[in-house]
Design an enzyme around this catalytic site. Sequence first.
Site, PDB file in Angstrom:
ATOM      1  N   CYS A  27       8.213 -22.804  -1.861  1.00 23.09           N
ATOM      2  CA  CYS A  27       8.655 -21.594  -2.566  1.00 23.09           C
ATOM      3  C   CYS A  27      10.088 -21.697  -3.090  1.00 23.09           C
ATOM      4  O   CYS A  27      10.510 -20.882  -3.912  1.00 23.09           O
ATOM      5  CB  CYS A  27       8.511 -20.369  -1.669  1.00 23.09           C
ATOM      6  SG  CYS A  27       6.823 -20.131  -1.104  1.00 23.09           S
ATOM      7  N   HIS A  85      12.742 -15.074  -5.343  1.00 25.27           N
ATOM      8  CA  HIS A  85      11.379 -15.502  -5.045  1.00 25.27           C
ATOM      9  C   HIS A  85      10.589 -14.264  -4.633  1.00 25.27           C
ATOM     10  O   HIS A  85      11.074 -13.435  -3.861  1.00 25.27           O
ATOM     11  CB  HIS A  85      11.408 -16.531  -3.916  1.00 25.27           C
ATOM     12  CG  HIS A  85      10.057 -16.840  -3.360  1.00 25.27           C
ATOM     13  ND1 HIS A  85       8.990 -17.140  -4.166  1.00 25.27           N
ATOM     14  CD2 HIS A  85       9.591 -16.881  -2.085  1.00 25.27           C
ATOM     15  CE1 HIS A  85       7.929 -17.349  -3.407  1.00 25.27           C
ATOM     16  NE2 HIS A  85       8.263 -17.194  -2.143  1.00 25.27           N
ATOM     17  N   ASN A 122       2.581 -13.676  -4.037  1.00 35.76           N
ATOM     18  CA  ASN A 122       3.477 -14.816  -3.843  1.00 35.76           C
ATOM     19  C   ASN A 122       2.867 -16.047  -4.521  1.00 35.76           C
ATOM     20  O   ASN A 122       1.853 -16.555  -4.064  1.00 35.76           O
ATOM     21  CB  ASN A 122       3.668 -15.055  -2.342  1.00 35.76           C
ATOM     22  CG  ASN A 122       4.637 -16.190  -2.051  1.00 35.76           C
ATOM     23  OD1 ASN A 122       5.001 -16.961  -2.936  1.00 35.76           O
ATOM     24  ND2 ASN A 122       5.053 -16.291  -0.797  1.00 35.76           N
TER      25      ASN A 122
HETATM   26  O1  UT7 Z   1       7.007 -17.588   0.391  1.00 32.97           O
HETATM   27  C1  UT7 Z   1       7.157 -18.181   1.627  1.00 32.97           C
HETATM   28  C2  UT7 Z   1       7.834 -17.301   2.527  1.00 32.97           C
HETATM   29  N1  UT7 Z   1       6.906 -16.413   3.187  1.00 32.97           N
HETATM   30  C3  UT7 Z   1       7.289 -15.191   3.449  1.00 32.97           C
HETATM   31  O2  UT7 Z   1       8.346 -14.812   3.041  1.00 32.97           O
HETATM   32  C4  UT7 Z   1       6.428 -14.318   4.327  1.00 32.97           C
HETATM   33  C5  UT7 Z   1       7.287 -13.616   5.322  1.00 32.97           C
HETATM   34  N2  UT7 Z   1       6.571 -12.698   6.191  1.00 32.97           N
HETATM   35  C6  UT7 Z   1       6.015 -11.549   5.776  1.00 32.97           C
HETATM   36  O3  UT7 Z   1       6.057 -11.249   4.590  1.00 32.97           O
HETATM   37  C7  UT7 Z   1       5.407 -10.615   6.793  1.00 32.97           C
HETATM   38  O4  UT7 Z   1       5.716 -11.081   8.082  1.00 32.97           O
HETATM   39  C8  UT7 Z   1       3.868 -10.482   6.650  1.00 32.97           C
HETATM   40  C9  UT7 Z   1       3.554  -9.676   5.401  1.00 32.97           C
HETATM   41  C10 UT7 Z   1       3.235 -11.848   6.575  1.00 32.97           C
HETATM   42  C11 UT7 Z   1       3.289  -9.710   7.849  1.00 32.97           C
HETATM   43  O5  UT7 Z   1       3.934  -8.477   8.010  1.00 32.97           O
HETATM   44  P1  UT7 Z   1       4.379  -8.007   9.480  1.00 32.97           P
HETATM   45  O6  UT7 Z   1       4.967  -6.675   9.334  1.00 32.97           O
HETATM   46  O7  UT7 Z   1       5.265  -9.108  10.013  1.00 32.97           O
HETATM   47  O8  UT7 Z   1       2.997  -7.892  10.234  1.00 32.97           O
HETATM   48  P2  UT7 Z   1       2.436  -8.706  11.484  1.00 32.97           P
HETATM   49  O9  UT7 Z   1       2.153 -10.117  11.105  1.00 32.97           O
HETATM   50  O10 UT7 Z   1       3.314  -8.478  12.668  1.00 32.97           O
HETATM   51  O11 UT7 Z   1       1.080  -7.961  11.740  1.00 32.97           O
HETATM   52  C12 UT7 Z   1       1.057  -6.581  12.117  1.00 32.97           C
HETATM   53  C13 UT7 Z   1      -0.369  -6.176  12.356  1.00 32.97           C
HETATM   54  C14 UT7 Z   1      -1.105  -7.089  13.319  1.00 32.97           C
HETATM   55  O12 UT7 Z   1      -1.951  -6.293  14.108  1.00 32.97           O
HETATM   56  P3  UT7 Z   1      -1.530  -5.889  15.614  1.00 32.97           P
HETATM   57  O13 UT7 Z   1      -1.367  -7.195  16.332  1.00 32.97           O
HETATM   58  O14 UT7 Z   1      -0.232  -5.142  15.474  1.00 32.97           O
HETATM   59  O15 UT7 Z   1      -2.684  -5.055  16.069  1.00 32.97           O
HETATM   60  C15 UT7 Z   1      -1.949  -7.953  12.421  1.00 32.97           C
HETATM   61  O16 UT7 Z   1      -3.108  -8.420  13.046  1.00 32.97           O
HETATM   62  O17 UT7 Z   1      -1.105  -6.233  11.121  1.00 32.97           O
HETATM   63  C16 UT7 Z   1      -2.301  -6.997  11.310  1.00 32.97           C
HETATM   64  N3  UT7 Z   1      -2.618  -7.672  10.061  1.00 32.97           N
HETATM   65  C17 UT7 Z   1      -3.357  -7.112   9.094  1.00 32.97           C
HETATM   66  N4  UT7 Z   1      -3.968  -5.915   8.999  1.00 32.97           N
HETATM   67  C18 UT7 Z   1      -4.634  -5.643   7.855  1.00 32.97           C
HETATM   68  C19 UT7 Z   1      -2.232  -8.905   9.648  1.00 32.97           C
HETATM   69  N5  UT7 Z   1      -2.711  -9.153   8.437  1.00 32.97           N
HETATM   70  C20 UT7 Z   1      -3.414  -8.056   8.051  1.00 32.97           C
HETATM   71  C21 UT7 Z   1      -4.134  -7.715   6.903  1.00 32.97           C
HETATM   72  N6  UT7 Z   1      -4.711  -6.507   6.833  1.00 32.97           N
HETATM   73  N7  UT7 Z   1      -4.231  -8.546   5.818  1.00 32.97           N
END
Ligand code: UT7
Length: 323
Positions: free
Chosen positions: A113, A250, A280
């Site tokens: 990225c 980005h 992304n």
């Molecule tokens: O370009 C390369 C660089 N990459 C990035 O910059 C990505 C950086 N990270 C992020 O953008 C965020 O961390 C994410 C968008 C990937 C995730 O957001 P988050 O607020 O960190 O959520 P999380 O991973 O902690 O997940 C929260 C909850 C989880 O459920 P529980 O364990 O709280 O019950 C996940 O299982 O959301 C759940 N979850 C989803 N729910 C519905 C994860 N993916 C999904 C989904 N739909 N697609």
Amino acid sequence: MIRSVVQGCGAYLPERVVTNADLAKKMDTSDEWIQQRTGIRQRHIAADGEFTSHLALKASEQALTHAGIKASDLDLIVLATATPDETFPATATRVQAELGMTRGAAFDVQAVCAGFVYGLSVADSLIKNGLASTALVIGAETFSRILDWEDRGTCVLFGDGAGAVVLRAEEGMGTSADRGVLANALHSDGRQHDILYVDGGPSSTRTTGLLRMEGKEVFKHAVVNMAAVVGEVLAKAGFETGDIDWLVPHQANKRIIDGTGRKLGLPPERVVVTVDRHANTSAASIPLALDVAVKDGRIKKGDLLLLEGIGGGLAWGASLVRW
Ligand code: UT7
């Protein structure tokens, strides 16, 4: 003093649009979750038989037309991608052949990225060192091909696309008021490999592999490193945050973009955001965002632009450009 001056830009997105609602029909996710956590509303997905080089070629043709430059004038193509058509040769050479460019050099850079900022820095250095005079810098990806469509935590985040800019060597006074690339800063930290990588490759598994990410960890690094590298590149060129006309970050997550903007004290109306419509697109995201803001008239000649990106490696960087 030689400067690499941007002559024009272009972009291309595959025709097929996949909305969050489309994804919610196939997996346990929702439009609400995706929009709240990321700001993404939709992404474009390449058709069967549509490769990274095809997207790159279309963005390049647009950029050359916008720049008023013929492919035969080019003597350098740097293509940033983590999803090349083949393991080798470089996808850039396919674009070279399709454009009908027969001289100079064409190669790929791999910084995921951060790829576009890496590619721009490499092309800028080659131009400043007299090794090239007219360069095409492309960011192009088909990330849909390396996604684990069973992993809702990653597959909803990415899309396919390409963007390109044309740079030309110009002699000038070399002041910060002159147009061109003013400063670059590049970094990587290989210790962070495990938080964002693809679990395959020609040398390790002889497969292509799929993307794996610990999103929360990447998120933390992203906001801190982005704000730091922006400060670094501004200091190199003798500017302050208040001098930036446009931050073109980005496009991974609206929350990361907002967090970086807040840390820098930049008002949201000076930040270009396209993650809602493109998701992304890795190395393509910065030139795609640039193209949108140039073509809708927001970015004008002489504006001071700060481009920044971070991704797998971790690798990150920033470029300051007088448009
Ligand atoms: O370009 C390369 C660089 N990459 C990035 O910059 C990505 C950086 N990270 C992020 O953008 C965020 O961390 C994410 C968008 C990937 C995730 O957001 P988050 O607020 O960190 O959520 P999380 O991973 O902690 O997940 C929260 C909850 C989880 O459920 P529980 O364990 O709280 O019950 C996940 O299982 O959301 C759940 N979850 C989803 N729910 C519905 C994860 N993916 C999904 C989904 N739909 N697609």
